[in-house]
Design a protein around this motif. Structure first.
Motif, PDB file in Angstrom:
ATOM      1  N   THR A  37       0.814  -1.206   0.000  1.00  0.00           N
ATOM      2  CA  THR A  37       0.000   0.000   0.000  1.00  0.00           C
ATOM      3  C   THR A  37       0.849   1.258   0.000  1.00  0.00           C
ATOM      4  OG1 THR A  37      -0.172  -0.171   2.412  1.00  0.00           O
ATOM      5  CG2 THR A  37      -1.974  -1.077   1.093  1.00  0.00           C
ATOM      6  N   GLY A  38       2.046   1.199   0.562  1.00  0.00           N
ATOM      7  CA  GLY A  38       2.879   2.386   0.663  1.00  0.00           C
ATOM      8  C   GLY A  38       3.790   2.612  -0.515  1.00  0.00           C
ATOM      9  N   ASN A  39       4.101   1.570  -1.262  1.00  0.00           N
ATOM     10  CA  ASN A  39       5.051   1.678  -2.361  1.00  0.00           C
ATOM     11  C   ASN A  39       4.359   1.267  -3.664  1.00  0.00           C
ATOM     12  OD1 ASN A  39       7.165   1.642  -4.165  1.00  0.00           O
ATOM     13  ND2 ASN A  39       8.542   0.467  -2.856  1.00  0.00           N
ATOM     14  N   VAL A  40       3.957   2.259  -4.452  1.00  0.00           N
ATOM     15  CA  VAL A  40       3.239   1.970  -5.702  1.00  0.00           C
ATOM     16  C   VAL A  40       4.133   1.301  -6.727  1.00  0.00           C
ATOM     17  CG1 VAL A  40       1.583   3.838  -5.378  1.00  0.00           C
ATOM     18  CG2 VAL A  40       3.724   4.303  -6.591  1.00  0.00           C
ATOM     19  N   ALA A  41       5.452   1.320  -6.519  1.00  0.00           N
ATOM     20  CA  ALA A  41       6.365   0.725  -7.491  1.00  0.00           C
ATOM     21  C   ALA A  41       6.240  -0.795  -7.550  1.00  0.00           C
ATOM     22  CB  ALA A  41       7.811   1.114  -7.176  1.00  0.00           C
ATOM     23  N   TYR A  42       5.754  -1.424  -6.484  1.00  0.00           N
ATOM     24  CA  TYR A  42       5.563  -2.874  -6.516  1.00  0.00           C
ATOM     25  C   TYR A  42       4.541  -3.284  -7.577  1.00  0.00           C
ATOM     26  CZ  TYR A  42       8.145  -4.051  -2.203  1.00  0.00           C
ATOM     27  OH  TYR A  42       9.122  -4.257  -1.264  1.00  0.00           O
ATOM     28  N   THR A  43       3.499  -2.500  -7.728  1.00  0.00           N
ATOM     29  CA  THR A  43       2.376  -2.914  -8.577  1.00  0.00           C
ATOM     30  C   THR A  43       2.089  -1.948  -9.715  1.00  0.00           C
ATOM     31  OG1 THR A  43       0.892  -1.848  -6.992  1.00  0.00           O
ATOM     32  CG2 THR A  43       1.240  -4.207  -6.736  1.00  0.00           C
ATOM     33  N   GLY A  44       2.854  -0.847  -9.835  1.00  0.00           N
ATOM     34  CA  GLY A  44       2.530   0.186 -10.805  1.00  0.00           C
ATOM     35  C   GLY A  44       3.184   0.041 -12.159  1.00  0.00           C
ATOM     36  N   ALA A  45       3.964  -1.019 -12.368  1.00  0.00           N
ATOM     37  CA  ALA A  45       4.606  -1.220 -13.673  1.00  0.00           C
ATOM     38  C   ALA A  45       3.828  -2.281 -14.446  1.00  0.00           C
ATOM     39  CB  ALA A  45       6.081  -1.593 -13.489  1.00  0.00           C
ATOM     40  N   ASP A  46       4.513  -3.297 -14.934  1.00  0.00           N
ATOM     41  CA  ASP A  46       3.877  -4.334 -15.755  1.00  0.00           C
ATOM     42  C   ASP A  46       4.238  -5.726 -15.281  1.00  0.00           C
ATOM     43  OD1 ASP A  46       6.538  -4.201 -16.402  1.00  0.00           O
ATOM     44  OD2 ASP A  46       6.249  -3.864 -18.545  1.00  0.00           O
ATOM     45  N   GLU A  47       4.633  -5.836 -14.020  1.00  0.00           N
ATOM     46  CA  GLU A  47       5.103  -7.115 -13.501  1.00  0.00           C
ATOM     47  C   GLU A  47       3.979  -7.994 -12.971  1.00  0.00           C
ATOM     48  OE1 GLU A  47       9.256  -6.065 -11.447  1.00  0.00           O
ATOM     49  OE2 GLU A  47       7.690  -4.583 -11.104  1.00  0.00           O
ATOM     50  N   LEU A  48       2.984  -7.378 -12.338  1.00  0.00           N
ATOM     51  CA  LEU A  48       1.919  -8.130 -11.680  1.00  0.00           C
ATOM     52  C   LEU A  48       0.554  -7.770 -12.263  1.00  0.00           C
ATOM     53  CD1 LEU A  48       3.139  -7.807  -7.995  1.00  0.00           C
ATOM     54  CD2 LEU A  48       3.046  -9.924  -9.320  1.00  0.00           C
ATOM     55  N   VAL A  49      -0.298  -8.775 -12.352  1.00  0.00           N
ATOM     56  CA  VAL A  49      -1.676  -8.584 -12.783  1.00  0.00           C
ATOM     57  C   VAL A  49      -2.568  -8.659 -11.544  1.00  0.00           C
ATOM     58  CG1 VAL A  49      -3.515  -9.390 -14.292  1.00  0.00           C
ATOM     59  CG2 VAL A  49      -1.124  -9.758 -14.945  1.00  0.00           C
ATOM     60  N   GLY A  50      -3.460  -7.695 -11.400  1.00  0.00           N
ATOM     61  CA  GLY A  50      -4.373  -7.695 -10.259  1.00  0.00           C
ATOM     62  C   GLY A  50      -5.789  -7.417 -10.684  1.00  0.00           C
TER      63      GLY A  50
END
Length: 664
Positions: free
Chosen positions: A69-82
């Motif tokens: 929740t604190g670091n948008v870089a974990y999920t803001g690229a193209d690595e993970l689908v949610g």
């Protein structure tokens, strides 16, 4: 200004903060109020114990960078689908806003992951300044200790400045506390040239490095703060960013000016910045290696060489009990805190694990690796799957079987149909990605609570790992790509009751800078500085590849590649180093920033995310009749050059007069 000067300035901190908030029109990024603290600054800085607490407050925002929740870089690229569950519904952990940024939903009225106006970086920078201005008044401290604590705070102030610069570009520097007696116009400081920002960050780090001891020489209770090695590593990172295309002669920002009309970017790239970055990397590497840091490798507890290498890779991002020889800069986050990074697993483990965290719903596999990342990993020869002349890329979406059963024991089952895309891949692929009809690497037990043979991943509809839904559902927790993420998972722990077991490991920090990054930055910086690659370029990347269990660059490209010359040129090595970086640091919150500093985000982040047809019950349907992957998430959006930097809230721009980033 020193608040210890005049008595009237020593009133309650709350009065000061309210005045500042008013003068800045409600912009609270200068707020310095400790929560529930009504003591005056003068009183706080009288006693060593209270000053120690002040230093801890200066470090308070770093753990947030290792949370979903604190670091948008974990999920803001193209690595993970949610799913939209993560974007809009959330749970105890809240919504995961990085997915919204990846979808192109950033906005200027209420920016996602706003660090300019909330009580994070600028507020904490003011804490740092107040420390500098008052530490001299503390009575029960030796001068040497004051200097050490000052160095620790200088380093963390530099860290916050850097976080702001890579997010916003040119920022407002606060070399000292803004006094409440200053006029409103004086408080409305302008943004300064981005190179001035980097220069100030490096100055603070250089001053800190002169004083900071090695980590092993610090008291155990202060090892979580900056030490010499982590400060040198941060300096290397800062200079690599300054030299990168986003900040170094970026034509899209050549005419960007502050409210005084001063240019904020240089129009011409400066190659010397790469030399300074390379030398900083080399210095950090030498100091770290001399102090015993290095890549995590040499595990011998598994049955095969491949399994041991996979364990090395797994442990490269882990620090149980805060112990790791590879993670030079880490943040200490306690598992029992809801901000812990270790709830990451709850959304990556498959359904059958039934793992819960903090009373949240069980594991659901609803954050899954994208096909782009699955295909990015190398072949066993250390090459891209479309550049290995021995790998048969044209057959990768058809079925096959493992031929080398001994090598792939407990990784790929024998006599089982497996997609050829999943065969003969590098160890990092098998260590980080769980795929259909491969073995699940996590520990499992039978009903007698005895260890049994590894579980085979069955990912199709109605199977143990698969969904029971008839179609892709945006507002249902569901694995959309057909893959599971193993990185960050402790595979020695049983899947069931995972939460309690991982809690038993104690503090589990997450990496901010690893030795692998230093080696890759050194290779990148020397490659950009030199006209023709030499040993300085190959040295770092080859160390990372050796730990990964693949051939060095020259061997891989000369002996197995369809383009042997690629590894001999600067442009070719740029391509190789960037891919190596994306693989080694995948799912660590680095690709989000790397694509931006390389000016590659507009190319990479506008593509739909793909995977397999997870609602099909047989192999033909699951693998789209072997015609290639299908789109599993279409909403994507990166507008260049606008999205290379975050927006500043439109309210702040209107009230304070700060210049907005271009495009917003």
């Amino acid at each position: 200004m020193n608040y210890a000067g005049d008595k009237w300035k020593m009133k309650k901190i709350g009065i000061i903060a309210c005045g500042l908030a008013f003068l800045w029109g409600g912009c609270d990024y200068l707020d310095i109020v400790p929560e529930d603290d009504v003591k005056s600054i003068e009183t706080i800085f009288e006693q060593r114990s209270q000053v120690d607490g002040w230093v801890a407050t200066c470090y308070r925002n770093i753990p947030g960078l290792t949370t979903l929740t604190g670091n948008v870089a974990y999920t803001g690229a193209d690595e993970l689908v949610g799913n939209d569950v993560h974007r809009y519904v959330g749970g105890m952990i809240g919504t995961i806003d990085g997915f919204k940024i990846g979808d192109g939903l950033q906005q200027v009225l209420h920016p996602i992951n706003d660090s300019w106006t909330n009580k994070s970086y600028y507020a904490t920078i003011r804490y740092c300044n107040t420390f500098f201005e008052n530490i001299g008044n503390t009575l029960n401290m030796e001068q040497e200790e004051k200097e050490l604590w000052t160095a620790e705070v200088k380093a963390v102030k530099a860290f916050y400045y850097f976080q702001m610069v890579r997010k916003y570009g040119p920022i407002i520097l606060l070399p000292q506390t803004i006094g409440i007696e200053e006029s409103i116009n004086d408080m409305k400081r302008p943004r300064v040239h981005v190179d001035t920002c980097f220069k100030e960050i490096v100055r603070l780090l250089d001053e800190a490095i002169e004083v900071l001891p090695l980590r092993a020489e610090k008291e155990a209770m202060r090892q979580g703060y900056f030490h010499k090695e982590s400060a040198l590593a941060l300096k290397a990172q800062v200079l690599v960013y300054q030299a990168s295309p986003l900040f170094n002669g970026n034509p899209s920002y050549a005419s960007f000016r502050n409210r005084k009309g001063e240019l904020l970017f240089s129009a011409t790239p400066d190659r010397e910045k790469w030399r300074r970055a390379a030398e900083a990397c080399d210095e950090a590497i030498k100091v770290c290696e001399d102090a015993g840091w290095g890549l995590t490798k040499g595990y011998t507890g598994k049955a095969t060489s491949l399994l041991n290498t996979m364990m090395d890779i797994e442990q490269s991002v882990q620090a149980p009990g805060s112990v790791s020889k590879e993670i030079v800069f880490q943040t200490k986050t306690i598992y029992s805190n809801i901000a812990s990074p270790n709830y990451f697993f709850a959304h990556t483990l498959p359904y059958f694990c039934n793992a819960t965290i903090l009373n949240n719903p069980p594991s659901d596999g609803s954050m899954s690796p994208s096909m782009k990342m699955v295909e990015m990993y190398y072949t066993k020869n250390g090459l891209p799957i479309d550049m290995d002349r021995e790998w048969k890329y044209e057959e990768c979406y058809t079925m096959g079987q493992v031929t080398d059963v001994t090598t792939y024991e407990r990784v790929i089952p024998a006599n089982t149909g497996v997609l050829k895309l999943h065969l003969d891949r590098e160890p990092r692929f098998y260590a980080c990605i769980a795929a259909d009809r491969l073995y699940w690497r996590g520990a499992v037990v039978n009903q007698s609570n005895e260890m049994k043979e590894p579980k085979i991943i069955t990912a199709r509809k109605g199977e143990e790992f698969g969904t029971n839904l008839e179609s892709l559902q945006s507002y249902m927790n569901q694995n959309r790509s057909g893959y599971w993420l193993m990185k960050h998972i402790y595979t020695d722990l049983l899947c069931n009751n995972y939460e309690k077991q991982i809690e038993g490991k104690g503090d589990l920090p997450k990496p901010l800078i690893r030795m692998a990054q230093l080696y890759l930055w050194a290779s990148e910086a020397w490659n950009e500085y030199l006209e023709t690659p030499d040993d300085r370029v190959y040295a770092g990347i080859d160390k990372v590849r050796a730990r990964a269990g693949i051939p060095d660059v020259k061997e891989a490209w000369s002996q197995h590649s369809t383009n042997p010359a690629l590894a001999t040129t600067q442009a070719g090595m740029r391509q190789i180093i960037r891919r190596e970086t994306s693989i080694e640091l995948a799912f660590e919150g680095q690709r989000f920033w790397d694509l931006r500093r390389w000016l590659e985000a507009e190319k990479e982040l506008n593509e739909p995310l793909t995977g397999w047809n997870v609602v099909a019950a047989d192999a033909d349907g699951f693998y789209n009749n072997y015609q290639g992957p299908v789109v599993v998430w279409e909403k994507r959006g990166f507008l260049a050059p606008r999205d290379y930097f975050f927006p500043i809230s439109s309210e702040v721009v209107q009230v304070s007069g700060v210049v907005q980033n271009p495009g917003w």
